[in-house]
Design a protein around this motif. Structure first.
Motif: not given
Lengths: 507, 536
Positions: B311-316, B340-346
């Protein structure tokens, strides 16, 4: 007219050799059959659509202008397919392309029967709102289903579960007939289905609950089950056909006793879980047996071919469906099921059937059948989707063409099968097409969730049902159409808390 | 107007909430006293005597996923061309008894699928030779016996039965055609056999609570970790393992998790749990599935770190097509990209999740909120029994959707539940129903979207911040354990007292081991309950 056959349907090769096997004691007896003199048949069809759209106060496009003969008045837009191709000529303006654009009503290939003299339109019915008798706890998708099909108020307002035995089950139990053919033409929930959305058949469990009875979604599987191994009697069976039939029987002769052995190893609760499985296997065997009997008008229906591929996709609005999603040739599936249904009845393999053209709250992609971009559900709500003639009701009417056209096809097919001189299969039937909701005022506006102005199509000559008319049963409960059908086919006219028959539906 | 700003206050009071108008069960974590309302209140199941779950279903029909996986493993030569079962619908997990009807329709489907499979197998000479077992000189009756001896234990997942064997051998007395024709009948019979199509777990002895046999335990392991029946290789591999011994069983499960089938099975599990399993895997949908698959495999198998990273990984993992869809810089080829930024993660920032709970024509903050609450925190918020408003109502022309929802949902008793639901959903609303970031409502530039919400009174904005709140939430760990127990059990065990106790114990281990999901799986496998059954 299908040629009347005086012949013997033959299942080849099954009998003698297997008689020597040591496990025949496991075979269940065939279920009791209705008396030969009893020819009544019951067919229930369903569409997960209301009669009109939200916020459109114009009168439903479903209801004919006046009572009486359908032939003597123009068919409303929803019902045009009942008039055959020559009476299904409509075009409509298409909001996406502007007022100058005219799109013809979609008109699929295949036979379109003029059945205006064979179908009655029943309108004006009402399911009360609330927790009273046979009521809808709320006017919303699924809220009306239990009251409509079991005559019982739902205990779970947002589930389509019926809380009493449905008419097809009552018919089976009363007549002691073979299990109904239960079919669902909508191939998939398209991402929006909930539990119980793909059946409207339930059996009371005797403890205040009910068990859903699943419907078949695969025409190919149903064909294989019904007609695999069927050899037309006017053909000489080859040795290979004899052996193929023996192999089919051989498989059943192994798995049926195996299932009974498993049953014997289980506890009481788990045995109940296996019961439907055992019943299903017995039905397969009984279908094979039934092919051995002489039945007039029985012949091999066309093979439906492989099932159309399921497209997947999620409804919501037109733009949420990728190209080709949300529609898996449901029309072809419906046609195949109807062909099998009619011939299974002609062959006396079953005397009751159900067909869901679409799920409750169906999210079928509306574009293939209507040309309107939008899913069937959202078209009903008149949201951000195309509109026909600028009207939510006209858009809904175009969605009705799919079930109405194929209900007409069913009626035409039944009428084409002569089972005796001057008597067709339709004369022995009571068939109905029912809908998820009506069209009326709710919460201050016209709503596609309303239990007002519930309508049904009724066909068949059994029991003196009145055909070819518009009959307005203002304020009556739509379950009373089903109790009337039960009465017509020889069952007690009682469905849950709704009893009696509507005299006006009979001649 | 920012969405969701008003919803925080009540959420702050969640811990002591009294929600009389809300059909909900809150605080579903292990050990909590549930608040039951209305229709979903159910009598707790008191089965089991030791205060923990005894998985009491001795008979479970396999899900079609389990059947298909089993057939693909048994007959890989046919996997690309086989006829498949029709899709079945389900609400949470596809293996639950409520969704695995074993009646007429299923039987007809099995007849068609299995007879077609046998025909296809006969057209692949090497495969058919391996199925027939015997050589061309062997008598048919002997061959049938050999066939039964070889295949019955694999397909029926129990030792062969002498009476049944005799019946298979007796096929030789029938005029079925060639010897291969007789073997065809035998193979189809095993594939349509009730023991093949169901999981049968009767245990040993006749006591009320029984210990499963070695073969039954192996079946549980295989269905749980691989989503299919044990194949012959696994059966052989397990022969020297005492599966009744918890630690040995756990070690064996660890080995099984090294197989590629475990990756597929756990992807299927998460897709069902998170709620995107039925998404169309076509076009950009295919890339969304891949994005989630890569994340799940990375967290569970490749890095084996904390499950929180789900739920936290800042890579996709983005394909160029998916990156363009998200309006993100496109990589040259599919690869891991830092967000980077944009509110996405996980996974909550994936299109797979964000596109799963939409409304007609737009996002549905309510549905998103409901599914986060119910699926990830194991609450049970349902539609009220009596709807006071038309839930499909739409905004008037020119009205902002946000304002419309706030107006409608603030009415009467609706407000209580909707603050819980919409509070979460509004925080994700800066991502549209296709997972694309947005500044304003569709076709309404004047309707700006703040994308700010609350979970139990704690503010957040976007999937990354919601993911953080989720993994730090006291109900998260218990819910992870609860859902896993439910998936394992095959029925809605959330109201089963023993199941709750078991999930509670597992969640404590999950917390103690730093949210190690694989550790949780192993703990479940090593639990005493794993090898017990109470036939009913």
């Amino acid at each position: 007219m299908i040629k009347q056959l005086n012949r013997r349907a033959l299942l080849l090769g099954a009998g003698g050799a297997t008689l020597s096997l040591p496990f025949l004691e496991y075979f269940l007896p065939k279920p009791a059959q209705a008396a030969p003199a009893d020819f009544s048949r019951l067919i229930l069809c369903y569409s997960g659509q209301a009669m009109g759209g939200d916020r459109d106060n114009s009168r439903s496009r479903f209801v004919p202008d006046s009572e009486g003969s359908l032939r003597s008045q123009p068919l409303p837009l929803s019902l045009q397919p009942l008039g055959g191709r020559e009476n299904w000529p409509g075009t409509y303006t298409h909001s996406r392309h502007g007022p100058g654009f005219k799109e013809p009503v979609r008109n699929w290939e295949g036979e379109v029967y003029d059945v205006r003299d064979k179908v009655s339109v029943v309108s004006g019915m009402h399911i009360p709102l609330g927790n009273g008798v046979a009521s809808a706890p709320k006017y919303h998708h699924r809220g009306t289903v239990s009251a409509h099909f079991s005559g019982k108020t739902s205990k779970l307002a947002d589930k389509a579960q019926c809380w009493g035995s449905t008419a097809d089950v009552i018919f089976e139990d009363t007549m002691g007939s073979a299990p109904s053919l239960r079919c669902v033409a909508q191939a998939h929930n398209y991402g929006n289905g909930a539990q119980y959305d793909n059946t409207f058949s339930y059996r009371s469990d005797g403890n205040g609950g009910t068990d859903p009875i699943g419907a078949q979604v695969s025409p190919a599987a149903m064909y294989n089950s019904l007609f695999g191994g069927f050899i037309p009697p006017d053909q000489t069976a080859s040795a290979a056909q004899v052996q193929a039939a023996a192999r089919r029987q051989g498989v059943l002769d192994l798995i049926l006793p195996a299932a009974h052995r498993l049953d014997a190893r289980l506890g009481v609760a788990d045995r109940a879980r296996l019961e439907a499985h055992l019943d299903g296997l017995s039905t397969l065997r009984n279908r094979i047996d039934s092919l051995e009997e002489t039945v007039a008008a029985c012949e091999l229906p066309p093979h439906p071919g492989d099932d159309p591929s399921v497209t997947g996709g999620r409804g919501g609005d037109g733009s949420s469906f990728n190209e080709g999603e949300g529609w898996s040739q449901e029309n072809k599936r419906a046609e195949a099921f109807i062909d099998m249904m009619v011939m299974a009845m002609a062959c006396d393999m079953t005397r009751s059937a159900t067909l869901m053209f679409s799920y409750h709250q169906s999210f079928l992609n509306g574009e293939p059948p209507t040309g309107l971009r939008g899913d069937q559900h959202q078209i009903g709500h008149g949201g951000n989707v195309d509109r026909a003639n600028g009207s939510a009701n006209d858009s809904v009417a175009l969605c009705h063409h799919y079930p109405v056209r194929y209900f007409g096809y069913l009626v035409g097919k039944l009428a084409s099968v002569e089972v005796a001189p001057d008597r067709t299969l339709l004369d022995e039937c009571a068939a109905g097409l029912f809908f998820e909701a009506g069209h009326g005022m709710y919460e201050g506006g016209m709503s596609a969730h309303s239990g007002d102005e519930m309508c049904a199509l009724l066909a068949g000559g059994v029991g003196g049902l009145r055909m070819g008319e518009h009959i307005r049963l203002l304020g009556e409960h739509p379950a009373s159409v089903l109790t009337s059908m039960l009465d017509a086919v020889g069952c007690e006219p009682q469905l849950g808390d709704i009893g009696g028959r509507q005299a006006r539906l009979f001649v | 107007m920012a969405k969701g700003n008003h919803v925080g206050l009540l959420g702050l009071l969640l811990g002591s909430l009294s929600v009389s108008a809300c059909t909900a069960e809150l605080g579903g974590g292990a050990g909590d006293e549930s608040l039951n309302f209305g229709e979903n209140s159910a009598r707790e199941d008191d089965s089991g005597e030791d205060g923990r779950l005894i998985v009491g279903r001795s008979l479970r029909r396999l899900s079609t996923r389990e059947i298909e996986n089993t057939l693909d493993t048994l007959f890989p030569e046919l996997s690309g061309q086989r006829l498949r079962f029709p899709l079945e619908g389900y609400e949470l997990f596809d293996n639950e008894e409520a969704h695995t009807d074993n009646g007429q329709a299923f039987i007809e489907n099995a007849a068609l699928v299995m007879s077609a499979l046998v025909e296809q197998a006969r057209n692949v000479p090497e495969l058919w030779q391996s199925i027939e077992v015997c050589d061309s000189e062997t008598e048919t009756s002997v061959c049938l016996g050999d066939f039964y001896d070889a295949w019955a234990p694999i397909l029926l997942r129990r030792p062969g039965d002498a009476v049944e064997r005799a019946q298979f051998v007796a096929l030789a007395e029938l005029d079925l055609g060639t010897r291969s024709d007789a073997v065809s009948v035998a193979l189809e019979a095993l594939l349509r056999h009730a023991d093949f199509l169901h999981r049968v777990e009767l245990g040993e002895g006749s006591s009320e609570v029984r210990t499963l046999t070695h073969q039954e335990i192996l079946g549980r392991l295989s269905f749980f970790l691989w989503g299919e029946a044990p194949d012959s290789a696994l059966i052989i591999q397990a022969k020297s393992v005492d599966l009744h011994d918890a630690l040995a069983r756990g070690a064996f499960a660890q080995v099984m998790l090294g197989d590629a089938r475990a990756r597929v099975a756990l992807m299927d599990y998460h897709a069902q749990w998170i709620g995107f399993s039925t998404m169309a895997r076509q076009g950009v949908g295919e890339d969304m599935w891949l994005e989630s698959q890569q994340l799940i495999e990375r967290v569970l198998f490749d890095e084996k770190g904390s499950y929180d990273e789900m739920f936290l990984l800042s890579e996709s993992f983005l394909t160029p097509r998916l990156a363009l869809h998200y309006h993100l810089p496109a990589p040259v080829e599919p690869s891991w990209v830092t967000l980077e930024g944009g509110g996405r993660a996980g996974i909550l920032g994936h299109g797979s999740f964000l596109s799963s709970f939409a409304n007609v024509g737009d996002t549905s903050p309510t549905k998103r909120g409901k599914n986060v609450q119910n699926r990830l925190l194991c609450r049970n918020i349902q539609l009220p029994e009596v709807s006071e408003v038309d839930v499909d109502a739409a905004p008037e022309p020119g009205q902002c959707y946000t304002e419309f929802l706030e107006d409608v949902h603030a009415q009467g008793a609706c407000a209580t539940c909707h603050e819980l639901l919409d509070g979460v959903g509004f925080g994700l609303d800066a991502f549209d129903r296709f997972g694309v970031h947005r500044e304003h409502e569709r076709d309404k530039e004047e309707c700006a979207i703040a994308g700010e919400g609350f979970l139990d009174g704690r503010p957040f904005s976007g999937p990354a911040e919601l993911g953080r709140l989720i993994v730090e939430h006291e109900d998260f760990g218990p819910c992870v354990a609860t859902q896993l127990v439910r998936f394992f059990s095959g029925f809605d065990s959330s109201r089963d007292k023993q199941a709750k106790n078991w999930a509670s114990a597992l969640s404590e281990e999950f917390a103690a081991n730093g949210h190690d999901f694989v550790g949780l799986l192993i703990a479940l496998v090593e639990s005493p309950e794993f090898s017990l059954v109470a036939p009913r």
